[in-house]
Design a protein around this motif. Structure first.
Motif, short mmCIF file in Angstrom:
data_model
loop_
_atom_site.label_atom_id
_atom_site.label_comp_id
_atom_site.label_asym_id
_atom_site.label_seq_id
_atom_site.Cartn_x
_atom_site.Cartn_y
_atom_site.Cartn_z
N GLN A 19 12.85 7.51 19.99
CA GLN A 19 13.26 7.44 18.60
C GLN A 19 12.57 6.29 17.89
O GLN A 19 12.13 6.42 16.74
CB GLN A 19 14.78 7.29 18.50
N ALA A 20 12.44 5.15 18.56
CA ALA A 20 11.77 4.00 17.97
C ALA A 20 10.30 4.31 17.74
O ALA A 20 9.73 3.98 16.70
CB ALA A 20 11.93 2.78 18.86
N GLU A 21 9.67 4.95 18.71
CA GLU A 21 8.25 5.29 18.58
C GLU A 21 8.04 6.22 17.38
O GLU A 21 7.11 6.02 16.60
CB GLU A 21 7.77 5.97 19.86
N GLU A 22 8.89 7.21 17.23
CA GLU A 22 8.78 8.15 16.11
C GLU A 22 8.95 7.43 14.78
O GLU A 22 8.20 7.66 13.84
CB GLU A 22 9.84 9.24 16.25
N ALA A 23 9.91 6.52 14.70
CA ALA A 23 10.14 5.78 13.46
C ALA A 23 8.96 4.88 13.13
O ALA A 23 8.55 4.78 11.97
CB ALA A 23 11.41 4.94 13.60
N ILE A 24 8.36 4.26 14.13
CA ILE A 24 7.21 3.38 13.90
C ILE A 24 6.01 4.19 13.45
O ILE A 24 5.31 3.81 12.51
CB ILE A 24 6.90 2.57 15.17
N LEU A 25 5.74 5.30 14.11
CA LEU A 25 4.58 6.11 13.77
C LEU A 25 4.72 6.77 12.40
O LEU A 25 3.72 6.99 11.72
CB LEU A 25 4.34 7.17 14.85
N ASN A 26 5.93 7.09 11.99
CA ASN A 26 6.15 7.74 10.70
C ASN A 26 6.24 6.75 9.55
O ASN A 26 6.25 7.16 8.39
CB ASN A 26 7.42 8.59 10.74
N ASN A 27 6.28 5.47 9.84
CA ASN A 27 6.40 4.45 8.81
C ASN A 27 5.00 4.04 8.35
O ASN A 27 4.18 3.61 9.15
CB ASN A 27 7.16 3.24 9.35
N ASP A 28 4.75 4.15 7.06
CA ASP A 28 3.44 3.79 6.52
C ASP A 28 3.49 2.34 6.07
O ASP A 28 4.01 2.03 5.01
CB ASP A 28 3.08 4.71 5.35
N LEU A 29 2.96 1.46 6.89
CA LEU A 29 3.00 0.03 6.61
C LEU A 29 1.69 -0.43 5.98
O LEU A 29 0.62 0.08 6.29
CB LEU A 29 3.25 -0.76 7.89
N THR A 30 1.78 -1.41 5.10
CA THR A 30 0.60 -2.01 4.52
C THR A 30 0.06 -3.03 5.49
O THR A 30 0.77 -3.89 5.98
CB THR A 30 0.96 -2.69 3.19
N ASP A 31 -1.24 -2.93 5.80
CA ASP A 31 -1.85 -3.90 6.69
C ASP A 31 -2.82 -4.78 5.90
O ASP A 31 -2.96 -4.66 4.69
CB ASP A 31 -2.54 -3.23 7.88
N LEU A 32 -3.46 -5.68 6.60
CA LEU A 32 -4.33 -6.66 5.95
C LEU A 32 -5.47 -5.99 5.19
O LEU A 32 -5.81 -6.40 4.09
CB LEU A 32 -4.89 -7.63 6.99
N SER A 33 -6.04 -4.94 5.76
CA SER A 33 -7.14 -4.26 5.06
C SER A 33 -6.67 -3.64 3.75
O SER A 33 -7.40 -3.64 2.76
CB SER A 33 -7.80 -3.22 5.96
N ASP A 34 -5.44 -3.10 3.72
CA ASP A 34 -4.88 -2.56 2.48
C ASP A 34 -4.70 -3.66 1.44
O ASP A 34 -5.00 -3.47 0.26
CB ASP A 34 -3.53 -1.88 2.73
N LEU A 35 -4.21 -4.81 1.87
CA LEU A 35 -4.01 -5.93 0.94
C LEU A 35 -5.33 -6.43 0.38
O LEU A 35 -5.45 -6.71 -0.82
CB LEU A 35 -3.27 -7.07 1.64
N LEU A 36 -6.35 -6.52 1.23
CA LEU A 36 -7.66 -6.96 0.77
C LEU A 36 -8.26 -5.96 -0.22
O LEU A 36 -8.84 -6.34 -1.23
CB LEU A 36 -8.61 -7.17 1.95
#
Length: 47
Positions: A19-36
């Motif tokens: 369940q944790a793996e599914e939640a992590i993979l389905n979560n679209d997080l902003t990373d450093l490259s997105d911020l740059l």
């Protein structure tokens, strides 16, 4: 003595981990490259 092949054959991952793996993979997080990219794009738009 432990029979590792038998133990691995019986191994079942816990539901909590799945369940944790599914939640992590389905979560679209902003990373450093997105911020740059946003910072560079923002500077270009202000010109």
């Amino acid at each position: 003595m432990l029979n590792y092949e038998e133990e691995l054959a019986r191994f079942q991952p816990s539901l909590e981990i799945d369940q944790a793996e599914e939640a992590i993979l389905n979560n679209d997080l902003t990373d450093l490259s997105d911020l740059l990219e946003q910072a560079v794009t923002g500077k270009k738009e202000k010109r």
